[in-house]
Write an enzyme that holds these catalytic residues in place. Structure first.
Site, short mmCIF file in Angstrom:
data_model
loop_
_atom_site.label_atom_id
_atom_site.label_comp_id
_atom_site.label_asym_id
_atom_site.label_seq_id
_atom_site.Cartn_x
_atom_site.Cartn_y
_atom_site.Cartn_z
N SER A 184 0.85 -1.19 0.00
CA SER A 184 0.00 0.00 0.00
C SER A 184 0.89 1.25 0.00
CB SER A 184 -0.94 -0.06 1.21
OG SER A 184 -1.81 1.03 1.19
N ASP A 395 -8.38 -5.69 -5.61
CA ASP A 395 -8.26 -4.39 -4.94
C ASP A 395 -8.68 -3.30 -5.92
OD1 ASP A 395 -7.54 -2.23 -3.34
OD2 ASP A 395 -5.43 -2.34 -3.93
N HIS A 448 -6.12 -5.70 -1.17
CA HIS A 448 -5.15 -4.60 -1.12
C HIS A 448 -3.86 -5.05 -0.41
CE1 HIS A 448 -3.94 -0.46 -1.30
NE2 HIS A 448 -3.86 -0.34 0.00
#
Ligand SMILES: *[C@@H]1O[C@H](CO)[C@@H](O)[C@H](O)[C@H]1NC(C)=O
Ligand SMILES: *[C@@H]1O[C@H](CO)[C@@H](O)[C@H](O)[C@H]1NC(C)=O
Ligand SMILES: *[C@@H]1O[C@H](CO)[C@@H](O)[C@H](O)[C@H]1NC(C)=O
Ligand SMILES: *[C@@H]1O[C@H](CO)[C@@H](O)[C@H](O)[C@H]1NC(C)=O
Length: 471
Positions: A184, A395, A448
């Protein structure tokens, strides 16, 4: 462990206790942890926690969790793992992602949450430092307010400084192959920090860091590319109609998706965001749970109303719904880390951090001053550092199609074109190999933070890549 290492350890403890060399006194605040509250028995792995001073004048210290490889710590790679946010604790990596721990899923009943082992921990084959960065994250702190104001460039330098001092304290790890990992937002800081390290090595800074490469998962890279790939991916995953996609493609040409000037484009994106807001955009097949609001990557000035909702949820910290397993994990980590027994077990310095938050969402003192990390990737890969760029394909925050787009824009020639890779006898995702040891991979069904919902697949991927094998 070698005798030299033990001797150096004894010496550094000696220096520290007697403060002959202030540099070492500052650096060494490490404790070996053999038991953790909520974990049955002694830990089946080597865990160390500690603080490293990153600003000698103000006394700012970064907190870390370090887990030694369960296989062969003297030869296995050493990894610095950076989770997202900014302002999410390295604990997320240790207990909710690639690390050796996890929480038992059950509704919170007021007792200390139960910790269990993660059978797919990457620490089975590598040593990992999970870092609370920047100052103000997790258990990292500073006596001075100045350290709570930072930016992306400063953060990368601070991470490098942390690493240098950590390696001085852990000389036996100086020769291990070293990698920076991030997911991320940590996936933006990983190439930035790796470049600081590479430059430091070139300028003969000591100790030399045996940097071999880096790996990033659903990495924040460039808002323009990341965000403009959301509409086509939302269409591909069946979240928006072909009609809305077409309108966005017509009305939003050349627009900044976060601040569109064209009124039609702005309206179309609003509609898109209504659809995205209804679902868990970080893992579209998972239920949307209240805590997912915490996970929204906020940009300065955006999402004001969401911000308010977050603080509402935060203060209520309601008993989690058992169906929302992921929320459960996140809330449990807040309960666990704020327990007095936990703080004692982790050797948290008294009076430093009043209340631990897994993530903090107020970014008002954090400046984004690197609009895109694409040049950092290009620079590192050209210099011969290995790279693994992987994407959970479910994601919608950092869609794989945007990531693949910038990976292709680096113009490295294709060595192996798009093909499936397997784990457990099944297709686990797709991969492309580019020249200069640049690997791109998707994780089929991955969120994610793909190792969180596809742990076996991600472990297999990591094991192959870190061992220089083909995926
Ligand atoms: C703890 O582990 C021991 C040994 O593996 C086992 O016998 C015991 O039942 C466990 N206790 C709990 C509360 O899980
Ligand atoms: C930002 O800095 C100000 C002081 O300059 C401080 O009062 C405030 O708490 C900080 N905010 C965060 C989220 O750290
Ligand atoms: C890649 O190739 C394109 C088209 O030839 C070019 O416009 C672009 O500048 C190149 N990018 C890099 C990083 O060399
Ligand atoms: C790729 O990595 C290998 C080591 O795994 C190295 O020998 C080789 O030189 C690298 N290739 C390039 C083009 O950097």
């Amino acid at each position: 462990m070698s005798t030299t290492f033990i001797l150096l350890q004894i010496l550094s403890v000696f220096f520290c206790n007697f403060c002959l060399f202030p540099y070492y006194c500052n650096a060494l605040h490490a404790s070996r942890i053999t038991h953790l509250p909520g974990f049955n028995g002694s830990l089946p792995f080597y865990l160390e926690t500690g603080y490293v001073t990153v600003n000698e004048e103000s006394g700012a210290e970064l907190f870390y969790y370090f887990v030694e490889s369960e296989r062969n710590p003297s030869d296995d790679p050493l990894i610095l793992f950076l989770v997202g946010g900014p302002y999410c604790s390295g604990f997320s990596g240790l207990a909710l992602d690639v690390g050796p721990l996890g929480f038992m899923v059950k509704a919170y009943d007021g007792t200390l949450p139960t910790l269990i082992s993660n059978p797919f921990s990457w620490t089975q084959i590598s040593s990992i430092i999970f870092l609370d960065w920047p100052v103000g994250t997790g258990f990292s702190f500073s006596p001075s307010i100045v350290d709570y104001h930072t930016d992306e460039v400063k953060s990368a330098k601070q991470i490098y400084k942390f690493l240098i001092k950590w390696l001085l304290d852990h000389p036996s790890f100086q020769s291990n192959p070293f990698y920076v990992a991030g997911d991320s937002y940590g996936g933006k800081m990983a190439p930035l920090s790796a470049l600081e390290i590479a430059d430091g090595n070139e300028n003969f800074r000591q100790p030399f860091v045996n940097l071999k490469g880096y790996l990033v998962g659903n990495p924040v890279t460039s808002d323009r590319i990341d965000i403009s790939s959301q509409p086509p991916h939302a269409y591909g995953l069946g979240i928006i109609s072909d009609e809305l996609l077409k309108l966005i493609q017509i009305n939003c040409v050349g627009e900044d998706y976060q601040n569109p000037k064209n009124a039609h484009c702005a309206t179309n994106l609003k509609t898109l965001n209504v659809f995205l807001f209804e679902i868990n955009k970080f893992s579209i097949l998972r239920p949307k749970c209240p805590d997912d609001l915490f996970e929204l990557r906020e940009q300065k000035g955006n999402h004001r109303s969401i911000k308010e909702k977050i603080s509402e949820f935060y203060t209520s910290l309601s008993v989690p719904n058992i169906d929302c397993a992921n929320v459960c994990f996140r809330l449990l980590s807040n309960y666990w880390s704020n327990d007095r027994l936990t703080k004692e077990a982790l050797h948290i310095k008294e009076g430093t951090v009043e209340e631990w938050h897994r993530c903090k969402h107020d970014l008002s003192n954090y400046t984004c001053n690197v609009p895109t990390s694409v040049p950092h990737h290009l620079n590192l890969i050209r210099r011969g550092y290995r790279a693994l760029i992987y994407s959970g394909d479910h994601d919608l925050d950092i869609p794989f199609i945007g990531t693949l787009k910038w990976v292709r824009s680096l113009n490295f020639s294709i060595v192996e074109n798009w093909r499936s890779w397997r784990a457990g006898g099944q297709v686990a995702g797709y991969t492309m190999l580019f020249s200069n040891n640049l690997t791109f991979a998707t994780v089929k069904g991955g969120s994610h933070t793909a190792p969180n919902n596809m742990p076996l697949q991600c472990f297999v991927m990591f094991e192959r890549w870190i061992s220089h094998k083909s995926l």
